[in-house]
Write a protein that holds these residues in place. Structure first.
Motif, PDB file in Angstrom:
ATOM      1  N   ALA A 124       0.820  -1.201   0.000  1.00 23.43           N
ATOM      2  CA  ALA A 124       0.000   0.000   0.000  1.00 23.43           C
ATOM      3  C   ALA A 124       0.859   1.258   0.000  1.00 23.43           C
ATOM      4  O   ALA A 124       0.409   2.330  -0.380  1.00 23.43           O
ATOM      5  N   ASN A 125       2.122   1.130   0.427  1.00 26.42           N
ATOM      6  CA  ASN A 125       2.997   2.303   0.476  1.00 26.42           C
ATOM      7  C   ASN A 125       4.190   2.129  -0.450  1.00 26.42           C
ATOM      8  O   ASN A 125       5.325   2.284  -0.048  1.00 26.42           O
ATOM      9  N   ARG A 126       3.900   1.762  -1.659  1.00 27.33           N
ATOM     10  CA  ARG A 126       5.001   1.501  -2.576  1.00 27.33           C
ATOM     11  C   ARG A 126       5.274   2.711  -3.457  1.00 27.33           C
ATOM     12  O   ARG A 126       4.359   3.439  -3.822  1.00 27.33           O
ATOM     13  N   ARG A 127       6.533   2.882  -3.748  1.00 21.07           N
ATOM     14  CA  ARG A 127       6.950   3.986  -4.604  1.00 21.07           C
ATOM     15  C   ARG A 127       6.422   3.759  -6.026  1.00 21.07           C
ATOM     16  O   ARG A 127       6.296   2.626  -6.480  1.00 21.07           O
ATOM     17  N   GLY A 128       6.093   4.865  -6.724  1.00 18.75           N
ATOM     18  CA  GLY A 128       5.602   4.756  -8.106  1.00 18.75           C
ATOM     19  C   GLY A 128       6.677   4.284  -9.062  1.00 18.75           C
ATOM     20  O   GLY A 128       7.865   4.275  -8.735  1.00 18.75           O
ATOM     21  N   HIS A 129       6.262   3.899 -10.255  1.00 19.39           N
ATOM     22  CA  HIS A 129       7.212   3.435 -11.276  1.00 19.39           C
ATOM     23  C   HIS A 129       8.062   4.592 -11.792  1.00 19.39           C
ATOM     24  O   HIS A 129       7.647   5.734 -11.759  1.00 19.39           O
ATOM     25  N   PRO A 180       2.851   8.100  -9.914  1.00 23.16           N
ATOM     26  CA  PRO A 180       2.535   8.196  -8.489  1.00 23.16           C
ATOM     27  C   PRO A 180       2.610   6.825  -7.829  1.00 23.16           C
ATOM     28  O   PRO A 180       2.332   5.808  -8.459  1.00 23.16           O
ATOM     29  N   GLY A 181       3.013   6.787  -6.580  1.00 19.70           N
ATOM     30  CA  GLY A 181       3.035   5.539  -5.828  1.00 19.70           C
ATOM     31  C   GLY A 181       1.709   5.347  -5.132  1.00 19.70           C
ATOM     32  O   GLY A 181       0.756   6.089  -5.364  1.00 19.70           O
ATOM     33  N   SER A 182       1.650   4.338  -4.263  1.00 17.70           N
ATOM     34  CA  SER A 182       0.419   4.167  -3.513  1.00 17.70           C
ATOM     35  C   SER A 182       0.675   4.542  -2.059  1.00 17.70           C
ATOM     36  O   SER A 182       1.780   4.391  -1.566  1.00 17.70           O
ATOM     37  N   GLY A 183      -0.333   5.042  -1.389  1.00 22.61           N
ATOM     38  CA  GLY A 183      -0.201   5.425   0.024  1.00 22.61           C
ATOM     39  C   GLY A 183       0.890   6.453   0.221  1.00 22.61           C
ATOM     40  O   GLY A 183       0.923   7.489  -0.439  1.00 22.61           O
ATOM     41  N   LYS A 184       1.850   6.114   1.113  1.00 21.78           N
ATOM     42  CA  LYS A 184       2.941   7.045   1.391  1.00 21.78           C
ATOM     43  C   LYS A 184       4.161   6.747   0.527  1.00 21.78           C
ATOM     44  O   LYS A 184       5.271   7.147   0.841  1.00 21.78           O
ATOM     45  N   GLY A 185       3.946   5.981  -0.529  1.00 23.30           N
ATOM     46  CA  GLY A 185       5.066   5.513  -1.347  1.00 23.30           C
ATOM     47  C   GLY A 185       5.782   6.578  -2.151  1.00 23.30           C
ATOM     48  O   GLY A 185       6.928   6.406  -2.520  1.00 23.30           O
TER      49      GLY A 185
END
Lengths: 303, 92
Positions: A124-129, A180-185
């Motif tokens: 859920a907190n993964r950095r975007g591509h 964009p990543g997900s959550g705090k990513g």
């Protein structure tokens, strides 16, 4: 490499009717199709074999040619392509993702459920591509540096600062300008590969810049000061008396910036150009110029 | 990589009507709006898979939906398994 017999691969007799061949192929493909066996490399290899065998003897025309010996067993190899499984398991966010197959595991209170939940939180907190782009720039901008605006496929824009002295294929990384990543990513990066368009006049060799520059007969014979373009603006250069076509003059520090600091040089190769229109005064002078008649520049060229 | 509808059709070899039918079945889920759809590589690979199921394996339309649903659940589990492996590796 010895190709195996396609009939043998499909497990049918060489005389089998087309329907039987299709049936045999379907039976094998149902078992071996890579997208029905994600994670089974052996099945993928076998599938490739039966697919190319079927490509050959499953096609009436190709089968005839093969039976007549006009093409061999390698005649219907399919170009490799990627399968659905190559994306579906590795990509995190796609519209087909489905976690319902184990949702019940997550809800229990044991250590395994805790592991699953932890992994879901990490996801859920993964950095975007990172996103990759290509940016064509002018030669002059590659030497002097520039600010460019890149228009993205989705209509957005990206401001890119080209550092002076960039070379073909160099990749600029813009932190946080990717997907964009997900959550705090947080965001991924934008990776911009620079493509340098060839210039009509300048070429680059290492840190040096080469330019061929026309000069008049007068400038070549008597010397003088002329204006020379460089990627960072025009400069004045002294042409020595008695210069010639092919004479190379060096403008120190007017080349590309060096990695370790300082600059390369610009090398200016002169090219003597006579006036476009015949000039009677020049003709009269040259007719009366005795040395011009005796000097042989072709002395060393075998004739 | 983002692809327009035209690019998707020419890369996948699908006709427009087939695309609309497959979207209605929810076999394909393009991004963007209906007027301006966008596709990516996974959509092309999925379209090729559906074509293999229908043409090469002789699966009928009802079967395609069932298979896609199960295959997507399988991929969800595979991905979670990979992530679990990461968690186990990093917490050791």
């Amino acid at each position: 490499m010895q190709q195996r017999d396609p009939y043998e691969i499909l497990g049918v007799a060489p005389t089998a009717p087309a329907e039987e061949i299709q049936k045999a192929y379907r039976k094998l493909a149902k078992k071996l199709h890579p997208d029905l066996n994600p994670g089974n490399a052996e099945a993928e290899e076998k599938f490739k074999e039966i697919a190319s065998a079927y490509g050959l003897v499953g096609d009436a025309e190709k089968r005839k040619k093969f039976d007549n010996g006009e093409i061999d067993a390698g005649g219907a190899e399919r170009p490799p392509h990627s399968y659905y499984k190559d994306y579906a398991s590795s990509e995190r966010d796609h519209p087909y993702a489905d976690n319902s197959g184990f949702a019940d595991f997550m809800d229990s209170e044991d250590g395994f459920a805790e592991l699953l939940r932890r992994s879901a939180r990490a996801q859920a907190n993964r950095r975007g591509h990172d996103l990759e782009f290509r940016l064509p720039i002018e030669f002059i901008d590659s030497i002097a540096g520039a600010n460019k605006r890149l228009t993205l496929p989705d209509g957005g824009t990206l401001d890119v600062t080209i550092p002076p002295g960039i070379v073909e294929g160099q990749v600029l990384r813009l932190r946080g300008k990717g997907a964009p990543g997900s959550g705090k990513g947080g965001f991924g990066d934008a990776l911009i590969e620079v493509e340098i368009k060839p210039d009509r006049f300048f070429t680059r060799e290492g840190d040096d810049i080469h330019l061929e520059l026309p000069v008049t007969l007068t400038e070549a014979v008597l010397g003088g000061r002329i204006k020379v373009p460089t990627p960072t603006g025009a400069v004045t250069m002294a042409v020595p008396k008695g210069s010639n076509t092919g004479t190379v003059l060096r403008l120190r520090g007017k080349g590309a910036p060096r990695h370790a600091g300082g600059h390369g040089d610009q090398l200016v190769k002169l090219k003597v150009i006579l006036p476009k229109e015949p000039d009677p005064e020049l003709e009269a002078f040259v007719s009366g110029w005795e040395n011009g008649k005796t000097y042989n520049p072709r002395e060393e060229v075998a004739t | 990589m983002k692809l327009s509808k035209q690019e998707f059709l020419s890369l996948s070899g699908l006709g427009h009507e087939t695309l609309v039918a497959w979207i209605e079945e929810e076999w394909l889920i393009p991004g963007g709006s209906f007027a301006e759809m966008s596709f990516s590589e996974i959509d092309i690979a999925r379209a090729r898979f559906i074509r293999d199921l229908k043409m090469d394996l002789g699966v009928n339309d009802e079967g395609v939906g069932v298979i896609l649903n199960l295959v997507d659940q399988l991929h969800g589990m595979r991905r979670t398994l990979m992530e679990l492996r990461e968690v186990v590796r990093t917490t050791k």
